[in-house]
Design a protein around this motif. Structure first.
Motif, PDB file in Angstrom:
ATOM      1  N   LEU A  45       0.826  -1.201   0.000  1.00 35.26           N
ATOM      2  CA  LEU A  45       0.000   0.000   0.000  1.00 35.26           C
ATOM      3  C   LEU A  45       0.863   1.256   0.000  1.00 35.26           C
ATOM      4  CD1 LEU A  45      -2.859  -1.037   2.449  1.00 35.26           C
ATOM      5  CD2 LEU A  45      -3.031  -0.721  -0.020  1.00 35.26           C
ATOM      6  N   THR A  46       1.928   1.247   0.771  1.00 32.26           N
ATOM      7  CA  THR A  46       2.827   2.402   0.792  1.00 32.26           C
ATOM      8  C   THR A  46       3.392   2.665  -0.602  1.00 32.26           C
ATOM      9  OG1 THR A  46       3.418   2.018   3.111  1.00 32.26           O
ATOM     10  CG2 THR A  46       4.933   3.352   1.797  1.00 32.26           C
ATOM     11  N   ALA A  47       3.787   1.596  -1.298  1.00 30.03           N
ATOM     12  CA  ALA A  47       4.300   1.753  -2.664  1.00 30.03           C
ATOM     13  C   ALA A  47       3.230   2.341  -3.583  1.00 30.03           C
ATOM     14  CB  ALA A  47       4.789   0.406  -3.195  1.00 30.03           C
ATOM     15  N   PRO A  67       2.396  11.081 -12.106  1.00 29.51           N
ATOM     16  CA  PRO A  67       2.684  11.965 -10.974  1.00 29.51           C
ATOM     17  C   PRO A  67       4.088  11.752 -10.431  1.00 29.51           C
ATOM     18  CG  PRO A  67       1.219  10.174 -10.310  1.00 29.51           C
ATOM     19  CD  PRO A  67       1.342  10.098 -11.798  1.00 29.51           C
ATOM     20  N   ALA A  68       4.654  12.820  -9.918  1.00 28.83           N
ATOM     21  CA  ALA A  68       5.975  12.713  -9.312  1.00 28.83           C
ATOM     22  C   ALA A  68       5.876  11.841  -8.064  1.00 28.83           C
ATOM     23  CB  ALA A  68       6.498  14.092  -8.944  1.00 28.83           C
ATOM     24  N   PRO A  69       6.667  10.783  -7.958  1.00 32.54           N
ATOM     25  CA  PRO A  69       6.599   9.914  -6.771  1.00 32.54           C
ATOM     26  C   PRO A  69       6.938  10.680  -5.499  1.00 32.54           C
ATOM     27  CG  PRO A  69       7.855   8.879  -8.540  1.00 32.54           C
ATOM     28  CD  PRO A  69       7.650  10.302  -8.942  1.00 32.54           C
ATOM     29  N   THR A  70       6.344  10.245  -4.404  1.00 33.52           N
ATOM     30  CA  THR A  70       6.636  10.847  -3.104  1.00 33.52           C
ATOM     31  C   THR A  70       7.300   9.808  -2.200  1.00 33.52           C
ATOM     32  OG1 THR A  70       4.522  10.213  -2.098  1.00 33.52           O
ATOM     33  CG2 THR A  70       4.588  12.299  -3.330  1.00 33.52           C
ATOM     34  N   SER A  71       7.687  10.249  -1.035  1.00 37.21           N
ATOM     35  CA  SER A  71       8.252   9.344  -0.026  1.00 37.21           C
ATOM     36  C   SER A  71       7.346   9.290   1.195  1.00 37.21           C
ATOM     37  CB  SER A  71       9.663   9.801   0.374  1.00 37.21           C
ATOM     38  OG  SER A  71       9.633  11.146   0.835  1.00 37.21           O
TER      39      SER A  71
END
Length: 282
Positions: free
Chosen positions: A71-73, A136-140
């Motif tokens: 889910l985090t990914a 979309p730009a990936p986030t952390s």
């Protein structure tokens, strides 16, 4: 707690809002992605019930929750940040946007909503439609998991052994609750002590009626102040019950993600048939 959102033209044009397209069909699992590819709200990412919002290789019922890592990914590749305003839509009055919204609640995204309008309604409202999937730009992002809204089999077993310490609500159709028919699971019936409220009563004309008679009856059933645990066949159609209960101000609500298919999976749990839980939707 506001759960459902009546989307405005201004919100459709707001580039800061994150859109999630959760369209899906239980009868045709590829239909949601086809619809998305044919056209979706500009900027919307597609979350598929069985590829993104379930781990179909795991135990735990017919639509097991994915791991926290998976889910985090998903959140990261979708470009989500903790404070984003997120609006999820499906075809309107369906359980799939509610499933995605519940997972966002579980992960601590407190500014997420279910669109009252389905895709068709958003398009009529003037939503900008595109075919290309956004990048979309990936986030952390690091989710803040809220275990208080998730029930496991052991939690539900405790409820069945201590009647009166919580309300267990079965969101399936009344005939499945009573065990008269069972098109999907190998054992018919319901979890002992559960009451019945068919989730589909909450929807009409492609939307959820927040102020309708059915929503009022649901709130009345859950209004005693006791903790509420909702379930269905596989954890999907229970999500609209959870969402409407929160919309109506019921605070202590959990969703049994594995639901009835998880309850009977190992063959070690009792079931009941008939109107043993009285309740509603009968």
């Amino acid at each position: 707690m506001s759960v459902f959102k009546q989307v405005t033209k201004e919100q459709l044009a707001d580039p800061k809002i994150r859109w999630i397209d959760a369209r899906f069909s239980l009868q045709d699992p590829e239909a949601g992605r086809r619809q998305y590819d044919e056209g979706h709200i500009r900027g919307a990412v597609h979350w598929d019930l069985e590829k993104d919002l379930s781990d179909m290789t795991a135990k735990g019922g017919r639509h097991p929750l994915p791991s926290r890592d998976r889910l985090t990914a998903l959140f990261r590749k979708s470009g989500l940040r903790p404070d984003d305003e997120i609006i999820v839509y499906d075809d309107g009055g369906e359980p799939f946007a509610a499933r995605a919204w519940w997972i966002l609640q579980y992960a601590g995204f407190r500014n997420a909503f279910i669109s009252l309008e389905g895709f068709g309604g958003l398009e009529k409202l003037g939503g900008d439609i595109e075919q290309a999937a956004p990048a979309p730009a990936p986030t952390s992002v690091e989710p803040e998991w809220n275990e208080s809204i998730l029930a496991h089999k052991e939690d539900v077993a405790d409820l069945t052994e201590r009647p009166g310490e919580g309300l267990l609500l079965d969101a399936r159709a009344a005939e499945r609750y009573r065990g008269e028919v069972e098109p999907l699971d190998r054992v018919a019936g319901h979890i002992p002590g559960a009451k019945n409220f068919d989730w589909s009563q909450l929807a009409s004309d492609g939307t959820f009626d927040r102020d309708g008679e059915a929503a009022g009856r649901l709130a009345e059933m859950a209004g005693s102040g006791e903790p509420v645990t909702v379930y269905c066949g596989s954890g999907v159609t229970a999500a609209p019950l959870f969402a409407m209960l929160k919309e109506k101000g019921i605070r202590d609500v959990r969703l049994y993600a594995g639901s009835y298919s998880d309850w009977i999976e190992d063959g070690d749990r009792e079931v009941e048939t008939g109107n043993t839980g009285s309740g509603d939707g009968l």
